[in-house]
Design an enzyme around this catalytic site. Structure first.
Site, PDB file in Angstrom:
ATOM      1  N   LYS A   1     -26.761 -21.540 -25.982  1.00  0.00           N
ATOM      2  CA  LYS A   1     -26.417 -20.197 -26.625  1.00  0.00           C
ATOM      3  C   LYS A   1     -25.544 -19.562 -25.656  1.00  0.00           C
ATOM      4  CE  LYS A   1     -27.455 -17.702 -23.569  1.00  0.00           C
ATOM      5  NZ  LYS A   1     -26.656 -17.355 -22.371  1.00  0.00           N
TER       6      LYS A   1
ATOM      7  N   TYR B   1     -31.204 -12.809 -25.447  1.00  0.00           N
ATOM      8  CA  TYR B   1     -32.770 -13.082 -25.072  1.00  0.00           C
ATOM      9  C   TYR B   1     -33.587 -11.999 -25.387  1.00  0.00           C
ATOM     10  CZ  TYR B   1     -31.336 -17.194 -21.976  1.00  0.00           C
ATOM     11  OH  TYR B   1     -30.720 -18.002 -21.523  1.00  0.00           O
TER      12      TYR B   1
HETATM   13  P1  NAD Z   1     -19.991 -22.375 -16.056  1.00  0.00           P
HETATM   14  O1  NAD Z   1     -18.892 -21.607 -15.826  1.00  0.00           O
HETATM   15  O2  NAD Z   1     -21.105 -22.500 -14.662  1.00  0.00           O
HETATM   16  O3  NAD Z   1     -19.889 -23.758 -16.627  1.00  0.00           O
HETATM   17  C1  NAD Z   1     -18.915 -24.072 -17.654  1.00  0.00           C
HETATM   18  C2  NAD Z   1     -18.594 -25.520 -17.630  1.00  0.00           C
HETATM   19  O4  NAD Z   1     -17.766 -25.488 -18.944  1.00  0.00           O
HETATM   20  C3  NAD Z   1     -17.670 -25.844 -16.469  1.00  0.00           C
HETATM   21  O5  NAD Z   1     -18.092 -27.308 -16.282  1.00  0.00           O
HETATM   22  C4  NAD Z   1     -16.283 -25.912 -17.111  1.00  0.00           C
HETATM   23  O6  NAD Z   1     -15.402 -26.635 -16.376  1.00  0.00           O
HETATM   24  C5  NAD Z   1     -16.327 -26.094 -18.486  1.00  0.00           C
HETATM   25  N1  NAD Z   1     -15.501 -25.762 -19.288  1.00  0.00           N
HETATM   26  C6  NAD Z   1     -15.040 -26.467 -20.561  1.00  0.00           C
HETATM   27  N2  NAD Z   1     -13.803 -25.678 -21.245  1.00  0.00           N
HETATM   28  C7  NAD Z   1     -13.774 -24.516 -20.324  1.00  0.00           C
HETATM   29  C8  NAD Z   1     -12.993 -23.332 -20.583  1.00  0.00           C
HETATM   30  N3  NAD Z   1     -12.263 -23.413 -21.496  1.00  0.00           N
HETATM   31  N4  NAD Z   1     -12.869 -22.497 -19.769  1.00  0.00           N
HETATM   32  C9  NAD Z   1     -13.986 -22.712 -18.829  1.00  0.00           C
HETATM   33  N5  NAD Z   1     -14.822 -23.641 -18.431  1.00  0.00           N
HETATM   34  C10 NAD Z   1     -14.729 -24.730 -19.185  1.00  0.00           C
HETATM   35  O7  NAD Z   1     -21.023 -21.832 -16.981  1.00  0.00           O
HETATM   36  P2  NAD Z   1     -22.683 -21.890 -17.419  1.00  0.00           P
HETATM   37  O8  NAD Z   1     -23.273 -20.910 -16.524  1.00  0.00           O
HETATM   38  O9  NAD Z   1     -22.840 -23.411 -17.166  1.00  0.00           O
HETATM   39  O10 NAD Z   1     -22.694 -21.816 -18.985  1.00  0.00           O
HETATM   40  C11 NAD Z   1     -22.371 -22.846 -19.920  1.00  0.00           C
HETATM   41  C12 NAD Z   1     -23.007 -22.553 -20.982  1.00  0.00           C
HETATM   42  O11 NAD Z   1     -24.469 -22.500 -20.971  1.00  0.00           O
HETATM   43  C13 NAD Z   1     -22.885 -21.091 -21.874  1.00  0.00           C
HETATM   44  O12 NAD Z   1     -22.891 -21.137 -23.256  1.00  0.00           O
HETATM   45  C14 NAD Z   1     -23.973 -20.185 -21.245  1.00  0.00           C
HETATM   46  O13 NAD Z   1     -24.381 -19.277 -22.053  1.00  0.00           O
HETATM   47  C15 NAD Z   1     -25.133 -21.314 -21.357  1.00  0.00           C
HETATM   48  N6  NAD Z   1     -26.299 -21.226 -20.555  1.00  0.00           N
HETATM   49  C16 NAD Z   1     -27.459 -20.997 -20.648  1.00  0.00           C
HETATM   50  C17 NAD Z   1     -28.626 -20.867 -19.888  1.00  0.00           C
HETATM   51  C18 NAD Z   1     -29.977 -20.820 -20.399  1.00  0.00           C
HETATM   52  O14 NAD Z   1     -30.676 -20.605 -19.706  1.00  0.00           O
HETATM   53  N7  NAD Z   1     -30.226 -21.466 -21.737  1.00  0.00           N
HETATM   54  C19 NAD Z   1     -28.269 -20.500 -18.508  1.00  0.00           C
HETATM   55  C20 NAD Z   1     -26.905 -20.447 -17.943  1.00  0.00           C
HETATM   56  C21 NAD Z   1     -25.721 -20.600 -19.181  1.00  0.00           C
END
Ligand code: NAD
Length: 375
Positions: free
Chosen positions: A146, A230
């Site tokens: 999401k 959420y």
């Molecule tokens: P994050 O910044 O910690 O990680 C993002 C990852 O995507 C990194 O490994 C990065 O290298 C990669 N990536 C690929 N293309 C990229 C770009 N163009 N720019 C930047 N990074 C890029 O983020 P996160 O918190 O892991 O979030 C990732 C996804 O997961 C999002 O959609 C977020 O909403 C979702 N998320 C969901 C939950 C949940 O509880 N369901 C919790 C956190 C995040």
């Protein structure tokens, strides 16, 4: 930060604390996509679907990958990353076969790898569409985090690509697989509170500056896309119907660099066909907030925290409700695996993600024009 009788059926029920996930659904969604998955039929004992994780960021490394050890139907087999060194290290940490390490550039090569059944897309929302479409075209089922994508048009393209490829698409709405939330939905559907009248749902946190979350091209929007979703998703699954109108206001802290491109605080009111009204909010400049309340004619329900990674607390008529523990991350992944291995409909399909994005678009539109928007 926020941020599936046989082995398969027993496993699903265990994964969701015996609360009957397979029988719970959201009425409105069921109309769109069949949200109540039929009980899967038996699968060969011990068979597991192979998962590839695409995007090795905070959520993938902190929550998803460590929880494969709790899964009964899912196994981690591959990583797909933009960073070769990180991919190699993570693959080593999890004992993955070196041939199962891919880059964004050679993602299409997964089509020749029978170990991989599903790609789990865990990158910023701005590239969910690209990675979902490419994974489906490579012949793999997809789980996508999401928010599904920045626009409803992107979401529809993702649904169409998966349908054309004959592959399943799940959105990572982990709370739908979490025991307290499943119990809350059950209470609402079974009339334990009487007829529902009002819902309140608030989610927010204080975001640091400089993250992709405050860059519109990658995030698609601000607090509403990331954490307010959420509040919105909960209002829909608690109400069990789809809203017909939304009214919203947005307020950004003035001169705050975090809110140059994306919104901070959103207040939105959803009106449902039964007369239920949900008053919801979302914020990026808040001390942590994670709760919902449901008011019925004969009782109330409160969850706080409601949609967190753990520690959920649920009360009904102000009394604590004991809910057997369950691992929402493992249950979410095992549900999709069971649908793949045994057949069945995904509880949180692409249509669920699309619906949230449609409503978020209407929220932005309402805040822009200063009037309610019909859905
Ligand atoms: P994050 O910044 O910690 O990680 C993002 C990852 O995507 C990194 O490994 C990065 O290298 C990669 N990536 C690929 N293309 C990229 C770009 N163009 N720019 C930047 N990074 C890029 O983020 P996160 O918190 O892991 O979030 C990732 C996804 O997961 C999002 O959609 C977020 O909403 C979702 N998320 C969901 C939950 C949940 O509880 N369901 C919790 C956190 C995040």
């Amino acid at each position: 930060m926020p941020e599936s009788e046989g082995l398969s059926r027993r496993t699903l029920l265990r994964g969701t604390a015996g609360l009957g996930l397979a029988t719970l659904g959201c009425q409105g969604l069921a109309q769109q996509s069949g949200a109540t998955p039929p009980p899967p039929t038996a699968a060969p004992q011990g068979k597991k679907a192979g998962w590839a994780i695409l995007g090795l960021g905070g959520y993938a490394l902190g929550q998803i990958m460590p929880n494969f050890k709790e899964c009964q139907r899912s196994r981690l087999v591959a990583v797909i990353s933009g960073s070769p060194d990180k991919a190699k290290k993570v693959a080593g940490d999890y004992g993955l076969d070196a041939k199962n390490v891919y880059s964004y550039e050679n993602l299409e090569a997964i089509k020749d790898n029978p170990d991989i059944d599903v790609v789990y897309v865990i990158t910023p929302p701005g590239n969910h569409r690209e990675f979902t479409v490419r994974s489906a075209q490579a012949g793999k089922h997809v789980c996508c985090e999401k928010p599904m994508a920045p626009t409803a048009k992107d979401c529809q393209a993702m649904i169409d690509a998966c349908r054309k490829a004959g592959k399943l698409l799940q959105i990572g709405y982990r709370s739908r697989y979490e025991p307290h939330n499943i119990r809350a939905i059950e209470a609402c559907r079974k009339g334990e509170l009487g007829r529902l009248r009002s819902i309140v749902s608030d989610h927010g946190f204080n975001i640091p500056n400089g993250l992709w979350r405050t860059q519109r091209k990658l995030s698609g929007g601000g607090s509403m896309m990331d954490i307010g979703i959420y509040s919105l998703n909960a209002a829909r699954y608690l109400a069990g119907e789809e809203p017909v109108e939304v009214y919203a206001t947005i307020h950004n802290l003035p001169n705050d660099p975090r809110f140059k491109e994306v919104e901070d605080t959103v207040h939105f009111t959803l009106r449902f066909p039964s007369g239920v009204v949900a008053n919801c909010s979302s914020g990026y400049s808040w001390a942590g907030m994670n709760r919902y309340h449901v008011i019925g004619e004969r009782g109330t329900l409160e969850a706080e925290p409601a949609t967190s990674y753990g520690g959920q607390r649920l009360t009904m008529r102000r009394r604590p409700v004991e809910v057997p523990p369950g691992n929402q991350f493992a249950a979410q992944m095992d549900h999709l695996s069971a649908c793949i291995l045994d057949g069945g409909q995904v509880l949180t399909p692409g249509e669920d993600g699309l619906q949230d994005i449609r409503i978020i678009e209407a929220i932005y539109e309402s805040a822009r024009i200063g009037r309610p928007v019909k859905l």
